[in-house]
Design a protein around this motif. Structure first.
Motif, PDB file in Angstrom:
ATOM      1  N   ALA A   1     -51.625  31.094   2.622  1.00 34.46           N
ATOM      2  CA  ALA A   1     -53.050  30.848   2.359  1.00 34.46           C
ATOM      3  C   ALA A   1     -53.721  32.014   1.645  1.00 34.46           C
ATOM      4  N   ILE A   2     -53.040  33.152   1.520  1.00 39.68           N
ATOM      5  CA  ILE A   2     -53.637  34.325   0.871  1.00 39.68           C
ATOM      6  C   ILE A   2     -53.585  34.148  -0.636  1.00 39.68           C
TER       7      ILE A   2
ATOM      8  N   GLY B   1     -57.871  43.582   1.946  1.00 43.90           N
ATOM      9  CA  GLY B   1     -58.853  42.507   1.962  1.00 43.90           C
ATOM     10  C   GLY B   1     -58.181  41.250   1.437  1.00 43.90           C
ATOM     11  N   PHE B   2     -58.052  40.235   2.279  1.00 42.77           N
ATOM     12  CA  PHE B   2     -57.416  38.981   1.877  1.00 42.77           C
ATOM     13  C   PHE B   2     -58.485  37.984   1.459  1.00 42.77           C
ATOM     14  N   VAL B   3     -58.378  37.462   0.235  1.00 43.23           N
ATOM     15  CA  VAL B   3     -59.217  36.338  -0.175  1.00 43.23           C
ATOM     16  C   VAL B   3     -58.376  35.083  -0.033  1.00 43.23           C
ATOM     17  N   LEU B   4     -58.861  34.144   0.761  1.00 48.46           N
ATOM     18  CA  LEU B   4     -58.090  32.934   1.042  1.00 48.46           C
ATOM     19  C   LEU B   4     -58.209  31.917  -0.094  1.00 48.46           C
ATOM     20  N   LYS B   5     -57.085  31.353  -0.460  1.00 51.75           N
ATOM     21  CA  LYS B   5     -57.096  30.268  -1.451  1.00 51.75           C
ATOM     22  C   LYS B   5     -57.063  28.905  -0.772  1.00 51.75           C
ATOM     23  N   GLU B   6     -56.745  28.905   0.519  1.00 49.25           N
ATOM     24  CA  GLU B   6     -56.709  27.681   1.298  1.00 49.25           C
ATOM     25  C   GLU B   6     -57.365  27.936   2.646  1.00 49.25           C
TER      26      GLU B   6
END
Length: 343
Positions: free
Chosen positions: A212-213, A192-197
């Motif tokens: 972006a991860i 599960g990737f939470v995007l920071k960008e």
């Protein structure tokens, strides 16, 4: 998905009213069926999901007769709901929304719409998305499916698909999830990737997607099919929101660098018993590749992946069915794990 244009043939004005939507394949079939006839057509553009050919309900002018005949279209009538004046795509979207609510599955869509195309399936999916958003549901993220060779072989495709999920579909570690909330659930272990960008395609590179991860979590997707008996092909599952049922995500990120995801191993356990296993390389060769693909595919429609969204890039393994009373675990070894329980 680039927008397309179709050159209209020479035409004459016809007095018939009404409109319907035809995909490109249907349009060409219709033209072939109308050899010797003249029809008036208008080409339109869907603002966010490709193009339709918009054809006014027509009369056929037979060159051997003095005036318009009463020959009916062999396809247009089948594309309209007899009760609400809706296109068949809208009707299918309504059916799937009702199935989501009642958990009563529907027959395969592909068998009820000859000439159905992939764009049609995504239109059906998007109609459902817009309905849910209009009801106030909060979009939590997106999922990519059909990213492993096993799943692609099962459906006879060579490319992924995508769907969406809302905040009220997301569960956490050790969640107790009623199996009665699904029709025929299966589980898939994933990152599960939470995007920071935010990511806005097209032209999102693998490196840009990786950067972006913000965090990588253990995740399990609960897939479910509103299509009866899991009798699906690509068109059915795309229309059915890529068979998304719910999402579970761990509370603690995995201690892993996004650069190293290819080598990460993950096992799928049912009631503590090892059933399937894979590595990051089984997810399109690199689990970040589906993220870049999704950003670029949505970007062509003017849709961005937003910072803070959760993105599931696809399963390490084939999906396994689960029943009430069983538990499912995505085990990442020393990096961590995630377990959910079906009640």
């Amino acid at each position: 998905m680039s927008k397309k244009s179709v050159a209209a043939p020479a035409s004459v004005s016809l007095p018939c009213g009404g409109r319907t939507m035809l995909g490109a394949g249907k349009f060409h079939s219709l033209v072939r069926a109308l050899t010797g006839a003249m029809i008036h057509i208008t080409i339109g553009t869907r603002p966010s999901w490709g193009f339709p050919v918009v054809i006014r309900r027509f009369c056929v002018e037979d060159k051997t007769t003095a005036g318009p005949s009463d020959v009916a279209s062999p396809t247009i009538g089948d594309q309209m709901s007899p009760t609400a004046g809706k296109t068949i795509l809208e009707k299918f979207a309504d059916e799937l929304l009702e199935s989501t609510r009642t958990l009563v599955p529907v027959p395969p869509l592909r068998e009820r719409f000859d000439g159905m195309e992939l764009q049609d399936a995504y239109d059906i999916q998007n109609t459902q998305l817009q309905h849910h958003l209009s009801q106030g549901r909060a979009l939590a993220g997106r999922k990519v499916g059909l990213t492993s060779p096993a799943m692609q072989q099962q459906l006879g495709v060579d490319s992924p698909d995508f769907g969406f999920f809302f905040a009220d579909m997301v569960h956490t570690d050790n969640a107790r999830i009623p199996a009665t909330g699904f029709i025929a659930p299966k589980v898939e272990p994933e990152f599960g990737f939470v995007l920071k960008e935010s990511l806005t395609g097209p032209k999102v590179s693998l490196e840009r997607a990786r950067a972006a991860i913000g965090a990588v979590y253990p995740a399990i997707e609960i897939i479910d099919s509103r299509i009866a008996d899991w009798d699906i092909r690509l068109l059915d599952t795309v229309a059915d929101n890529a068979s998304c049922g719910a999402i579970a995500v761990g509370s603690t990120p995995l201690d892993v660098n996004p650069e190293d995801l290819i080598d990460v191993a993950c096992s799928l356990l049912i009631d503590g018993q090892l059933r399937e296993s894979g590595t990051g390389a089984d997810v399109m060769g690199d689990p970040v590749a589906p993220l870049a693909w999704l950003a670029n595919t949505l970007g062509e429609q003017g849709v961005a992946l937003e910072a803070g969204q959760l993105i599931l890039p696809g399963s390490f393994t084939k999906a396994l069915p689960v029943l009430a009373g069983e538990s499912a675990t995505a085990d990442f070894g020393s990096l961590g794990s995630l377990t959910i329980h079906f009640t």
